[in-house]
Write a protein that holds these residues in place. Sequence first.
Motif, PDB file in Angstrom:
ATOM      1  N   GLY A  69       0.685  -1.129  -0.045  1.00 50.54           N
ATOM      2  CA  GLY A  69      -0.023   0.041   0.021  1.00 50.54           C
ATOM      3  C   GLY A  69       0.701   1.309   0.082  1.00 50.54           C
ATOM      4  O   GLY A  69       0.256   2.303   0.124  1.00 50.54           O
ATOM      5  N   GLU A  70       1.996   1.040   0.068  1.00 49.26           N
ATOM      6  CA  GLU A  70       2.888   2.288   0.221  1.00 49.26           C
ATOM      7  C   GLU A  70       3.450   2.478  -1.290  1.00 49.26           C
ATOM      8  O   GLU A  70       3.665   1.839  -2.014  1.00 49.26           O
ATOM      9  CB  GLU A  70       4.428   2.186   1.096  1.00 49.26           C
ATOM     10  CG  GLU A  70       3.917   1.928   2.484  1.00 49.26           C
ATOM     11  CD  GLU A  70       5.117   1.440   3.407  1.00 49.26           C
ATOM     12  OE1 GLU A  70       4.987   1.334   4.512  1.00 49.26           O
ATOM     13  OE2 GLU A  70       6.444   1.653   2.749  1.00 49.26           O
ATOM     14  N   TRP A  71       4.040   3.992  -1.128  1.00 46.94           N
ATOM     15  CA  TRP A  71       4.861   4.498  -2.382  1.00 46.94           C
ATOM     16  C   TRP A  71       5.997   3.769  -2.750  1.00 46.94           C
ATOM     17  O   TRP A  71       6.456   3.718  -3.752  1.00 46.94           O
ATOM     18  CB  TRP A  71       4.939   6.090  -2.239  1.00 46.94           C
ATOM     19  CG  TRP A  71       6.103   6.497  -3.106  1.00 46.94           C
ATOM     20  CD1 TRP A  71       7.204   7.067  -3.034  1.00 46.94           C
ATOM     21  CD2 TRP A  71       5.761   6.863  -4.760  1.00 46.94           C
ATOM     22  NE1 TRP A  71       7.867   7.312  -4.275  1.00 46.94           N
ATOM     23  CE2 TRP A  71       6.912   7.408  -5.298  1.00 46.94           C
ATOM     24  CE3 TRP A  71       4.385   6.644  -5.394  1.00 46.94           C
ATOM     25  CZ2 TRP A  71       6.925   7.710  -6.480  1.00 46.94           C
ATOM     26  CZ3 TRP A  71       4.439   6.980  -6.704  1.00 46.94           C
ATOM     27  CH2 TRP A  71       5.730   7.458  -7.303  1.00 46.94           C
ATOM     28  N   SER A  72       6.790   3.215  -1.493  1.00 42.73           N
ATOM     29  CA  SER A  72       7.867   2.394  -1.646  1.00 42.73           C
ATOM     30  C   SER A  72       7.676   1.459  -2.671  1.00 42.73           C
ATOM     31  O   SER A  72       8.977   1.131  -3.258  1.00 42.73           O
ATOM     32  CB  SER A  72       8.434   1.992  -0.377  1.00 42.73           C
ATOM     33  OG  SER A  72       7.235   1.069  -0.049  1.00 42.73           O
ATOM     34  N   LEU A  73       6.667   0.777  -3.241  1.00 42.63           N
ATOM     35  CA  LEU A  73       6.666  -0.219  -4.082  1.00 42.63           C
ATOM     36  C   LEU A  73       6.762   0.352  -5.622  1.00 42.63           C
ATOM     37  O   LEU A  73       7.491  -0.206  -6.338  1.00 42.63           O
ATOM     38  CB  LEU A  73       5.419  -0.973  -3.862  1.00 42.63           C
ATOM     39  CG  LEU A  73       5.160  -2.034  -2.922  1.00 42.63           C
ATOM     40  CD1 LEU A  73       3.786  -2.548  -2.782  1.00 42.63           C
ATOM     41  CD2 LEU A  73       6.007  -3.432  -3.122  1.00 42.63           C
ATOM     42  N   HIS A 146      -1.659   9.915   2.903  1.00 38.91           N
ATOM     43  CA  HIS A 146      -1.215   8.766   3.715  1.00 38.91           C
ATOM     44  C   HIS A 146       0.048   8.567   4.042  1.00 38.91           C
ATOM     45  O   HIS A 146       1.018   8.526   2.945  1.00 38.91           O
ATOM     46  CB  HIS A 146      -1.923   7.481   2.805  1.00 38.91           C
ATOM     47  CG  HIS A 146      -3.344   7.649   2.842  1.00 38.91           C
ATOM     48  ND1 HIS A 146      -4.314   7.553   3.546  1.00 38.91           N
ATOM     49  CD2 HIS A 146      -4.131   8.105   1.612  1.00 38.91           C
ATOM     50  CE1 HIS A 146      -5.477   7.808   3.219  1.00 38.91           C
ATOM     51  NE2 HIS A 146      -5.320   8.195   1.953  1.00 38.91           N
ATOM     52  N   TRP A 147       0.780   8.880   5.277  1.00 43.81           N
ATOM     53  CA  TRP A 147       2.010   8.660   5.353  1.00 43.81           C
ATOM     54  C   TRP A 147       2.375   7.520   6.071  1.00 43.81           C
ATOM     55  O   TRP A 147       3.623   7.181   6.018  1.00 43.81           O
ATOM     56  CB  TRP A 147       2.543   9.854   6.435  1.00 43.81           C
ATOM     57  CG  TRP A 147       2.528  11.435   5.760  1.00 43.81           C
ATOM     58  CD1 TRP A 147       3.075  12.021   4.889  1.00 43.81           C
ATOM     59  CD2 TRP A 147       1.356  12.333   6.004  1.00 43.81           C
ATOM     60  NE1 TRP A 147       3.113  13.148   4.550  1.00 43.81           N
ATOM     61  CE2 TRP A 147       1.650  13.273   5.061  1.00 43.81           C
ATOM     62  CE3 TRP A 147       0.249  12.143   6.697  1.00 43.81           C
ATOM     63  CZ2 TRP A 147       0.783  14.539   5.220  1.00 43.81           C
ATOM     64  CZ3 TRP A 147      -0.596  13.333   6.793  1.00 43.81           C
ATOM     65  CH2 TRP A 147      -0.123  14.822   5.984  1.00 43.81           C
ATOM     66  N   MET A 207       4.383  13.578  -9.001  1.00 42.53           N
ATOM     67  CA  MET A 207       5.002  12.826  -8.139  1.00 42.53           C
ATOM     68  C   MET A 207       4.587  12.955  -6.530  1.00 42.53           C
ATOM     69  O   MET A 207       4.590  12.002  -5.814  1.00 42.53           O
ATOM     70  CB  MET A 207       6.764  12.916  -8.293  1.00 42.53           C
ATOM     71  CG  MET A 207       7.072  12.706  -9.786  1.00 42.53           C
ATOM     72  SD  MET A 207       6.737  11.000 -10.122  1.00 42.53           S
ATOM     73  CE  MET A 207       7.664   9.950  -9.473  1.00 42.53           C
ATOM     74  N   ARG A 208       4.642  14.251  -6.239  1.00 43.32           N
ATOM     75  CA  ARG A 208       4.354  14.435  -4.779  1.00 43.32           C
ATOM     76  C   ARG A 208       2.792  13.971  -4.361  1.00 43.32           C
ATOM     77  O   ARG A 208       2.482  13.361  -3.334  1.00 43.32           O
ATOM     78  CB  ARG A 208       4.387  16.106  -4.386  1.00 43.32           C
ATOM     79  CG  ARG A 208       5.590  16.501  -4.313  1.00 43.32           C
ATOM     80  CD  ARG A 208       5.551  17.920  -3.792  1.00 43.32           C
ATOM     81  NE  ARG A 208       4.784  18.780  -4.531  1.00 43.32           N
ATOM     82  CZ  ARG A 208       5.466  19.584  -5.297  1.00 43.32           C
ATOM     83  NH1 ARG A 208       6.478  19.464  -5.773  1.00 43.32           N
ATOM     84  NH2 ARG A 208       4.718  20.368  -6.169  1.00 43.32           N
ATOM     85  N   PHE A 209       1.877  14.194  -5.194  1.00 42.56           N
ATOM     86  CA  PHE A 209       0.715  13.647  -5.260  1.00 42.56           C
ATOM     87  C   PHE A 209       0.419  12.104  -4.983  1.00 42.56           C
ATOM     88  O   PHE A 209      -0.262  11.784  -3.870  1.00 42.56           O
ATOM     89  CB  PHE A 209      -0.170  14.097  -6.390  1.00 42.56           C
ATOM     90  CG  PHE A 209      -1.726  13.661  -6.339  1.00 42.56           C
ATOM     91  CD1 PHE A 209      -2.889  13.969  -5.641  1.00 42.56           C
ATOM     92  CD2 PHE A 209      -1.911  12.241  -7.067  1.00 42.56           C
ATOM     93  CE1 PHE A 209      -4.039  13.305  -5.605  1.00 42.56           C
ATOM     94  CE2 PHE A 209      -3.145  11.777  -7.064  1.00 42.56           C
ATOM     95  CZ  PHE A 209      -4.236  12.396  -6.319  1.00 42.56           C
ATOM     96  N   PHE A 210       1.304  11.337  -5.905  1.00 42.59           N
ATOM     97  CA  PHE A 210       1.197   9.808  -5.709  1.00 42.59           C
ATOM     98  C   PHE A 210       1.928   9.364  -4.515  1.00 42.59           C
ATOM     99  O   PHE A 210       1.522   8.096  -3.777  1.00 42.59           O
ATOM    100  CB  PHE A 210       1.481   9.192  -7.236  1.00 42.59           C
ATOM    101  CG  PHE A 210       0.706   9.256  -7.871  1.00 42.59           C
ATOM    102  CD1 PHE A 210      -0.444   8.380  -7.984  1.00 42.59           C
ATOM    103  CD2 PHE A 210       0.420  10.025  -9.105  1.00 42.59           C
ATOM    104  CE1 PHE A 210      -1.730   8.146  -8.913  1.00 42.59           C
ATOM    105  CE2 PHE A 210      -0.382  10.168 -10.159  1.00 42.59           C
ATOM    106  CZ  PHE A 210      -1.551   9.127  -9.765  1.00 42.59           C
ATOM    107  N   PRO A 216      -0.471   3.265  -4.177  1.00 43.83           N
ATOM    108  CA  PRO A 216      -0.245   3.958  -5.600  1.00 43.83           C
ATOM    109  C   PRO A 216       0.238   2.844  -6.701  1.00 43.83           C
ATOM    110  O   PRO A 216       0.075   3.354  -7.886  1.00 43.83           O
ATOM    111  CB  PRO A 216       0.914   4.897  -5.274  1.00 43.83           C
ATOM    112  CG  PRO A 216       1.424   4.307  -3.950  1.00 43.83           C
ATOM    113  CD  PRO A 216       0.304   3.490  -3.109  1.00 43.83           C
ATOM    114  N   ASP A 217       0.534   1.437  -6.133  1.00 44.96           N
ATOM    115  CA  ASP A 217       1.057   0.431  -7.469  1.00 44.96           C
ATOM    116  C   ASP A 217      -0.238   0.272  -8.181  1.00 44.96           C
ATOM    117  O   ASP A 217       0.127  -0.247  -9.416  1.00 44.96           O
ATOM    118  CB  ASP A 217       1.639  -0.668  -6.667  1.00 44.96           C
ATOM    119  CG  ASP A 217       0.931  -1.246  -5.578  1.00 44.96           C
ATOM    120  OD1 ASP A 217       0.095  -0.513  -4.810  1.00 44.96           O
ATOM    121  OD2 ASP A 217       0.699  -2.533  -5.554  1.00 44.96           O
TER     122      ASP A 217
END
Length: 525
Positions: A69-73, A146-147, A207-210, A216-217
């Motif tokens: 669920g994170e941007w890290s993916l 979502h942080w 990029m900041r939005f996603f 986001p994946d």
Amino acid sequence: MAKIAFILLCHKDPEAIIDQAQRLTATGDCMAIHFDARARPEHFEQIRKALEGNPNVTFARKRLKCGWGEWSLVQATLHAVEAAVEAFPRATHFYMLSGDCMAIKSSEYVHEYLDSNDVDFIESFDYFESDWIKTGWKQERLIYRHWFNERTQRRRFYAMFEIQKRLGLTRKIPADIQVQIGSQWWCLRRQTIEAVLAFTRQRPDVMRFFRTSWIPDETFFQTVVRHLVPETQIRSRTLTFLMFTDYGMPLTFYNDHYDLLLNQDYLFARKISPEATELKERLGRLYATKGVEFRISAEGPSLFRFMTERGRTGRRFGTRFWETESTLGRDRELLILVCKKWHVAKRLLNSIRRETEVPAIAYLFNEEGTELPDLGGIQATIGKRTRHRRALMRMLFDYYDTNRLAICLDPGALDLMLDFFGDRSTTRMLEIQCDFSDEYLIGHAMRIGLAGERTKRETLERLLPTIRQDIVHEGDRIRDAGFENHHRIRERDPVESFVEPLMAFLSAPRETAERIARTEHLFDD
């Protein structure tokens, strides 16, 4: 002819990753690997050493700790894509894979298929108009920031959401993009990949939005590709065959699914069971074979629905997998904290979760109110959890997308311990032996219904030796069971003596074990 750069995101099973890389590159293709930084360092070193002589394999320059669920993916995917673009200038297609994927067609068929279809394959449906999201949040994924990770930092995740909601702190979607949603398993042409990378440099606002959107994946690549590529050059579908059970979990394929998989109009399949060794061997041989004709019938989803609606169990294509699947998974580790004082185990569990980021759940087989994700109803009651214990644990491993999970059990739950230790997975136990004052035992007698507020003191005092002996007996039964990987700490021992058992129990470095051993107020009642 098409030359594929496979983008592989993985976090476990190094032997399978090595086999997959060698098999897919043996026919002339290439691969960029991102191995999760949360995973064991020795596993990454094993993969790197095994593949360092293969010129068709490269690695993402930066490894990230990834979370569902994170941007890290997405960022990990971008790192792997950048490495592939630089290392393989002749690659014409970039195909996203996971460690659980395998080809279900021959290499010859895969390349001919891509040569015949000069388009991008990526699911991309209108986020708001489509029904791709069946239940749960929709606009909340985007208009709030979502942080935190919903699975590992659940309280923070929902606390920040409620604060934003209460204060009306919503945000606007960038005006010129139309958010799309779909599967993260895509196959994109080189010109599309290069355009996407250029977009990431030119549009910091997007990029900041996603980066602070949720999951986001399922939206980033889907949105950006549709923004950059004409609709006529996009097939809104994935080339990776996957299905979901009625519990919302990815369907796992086993040895007897070989014929079914070959008949589907897809090039790869996900998820292949780690235990399906025969299926893996057959698919591996198939990939290098030439001249194979495939009879595409694409009956998989309809056949699956047909069998599900009739409730078949224990037979081919049956979906009640707690009846047919008898193991948690050979590559998984279950860490069990055993303690009669539940508050003590919960404090230590919180420290373990904080220091190791291993998903951890307290007394799920003892407390009805234990916080659990929605797993389709199997988690609803203690009775259901206990009856379908292995199925529940498999679903939790899948839900948290992990191969390590920690839980707490009461010392009286010997039947559960015997069951889990009898599994092919790796199971470790840390028994916490506490001292029990008379006052604590009286409170315990009241909590379990042996006594009430009006019970006379002399009656309670007559009960105490029996209760104390029952607790001793539970500990004796655990020791008599002779469990492997059974470690122990005792309240009366110095804190320094906790370090070695914690290191062995968690497979953790000494510094981490020392921090956990110093958990504040661990044994306070």
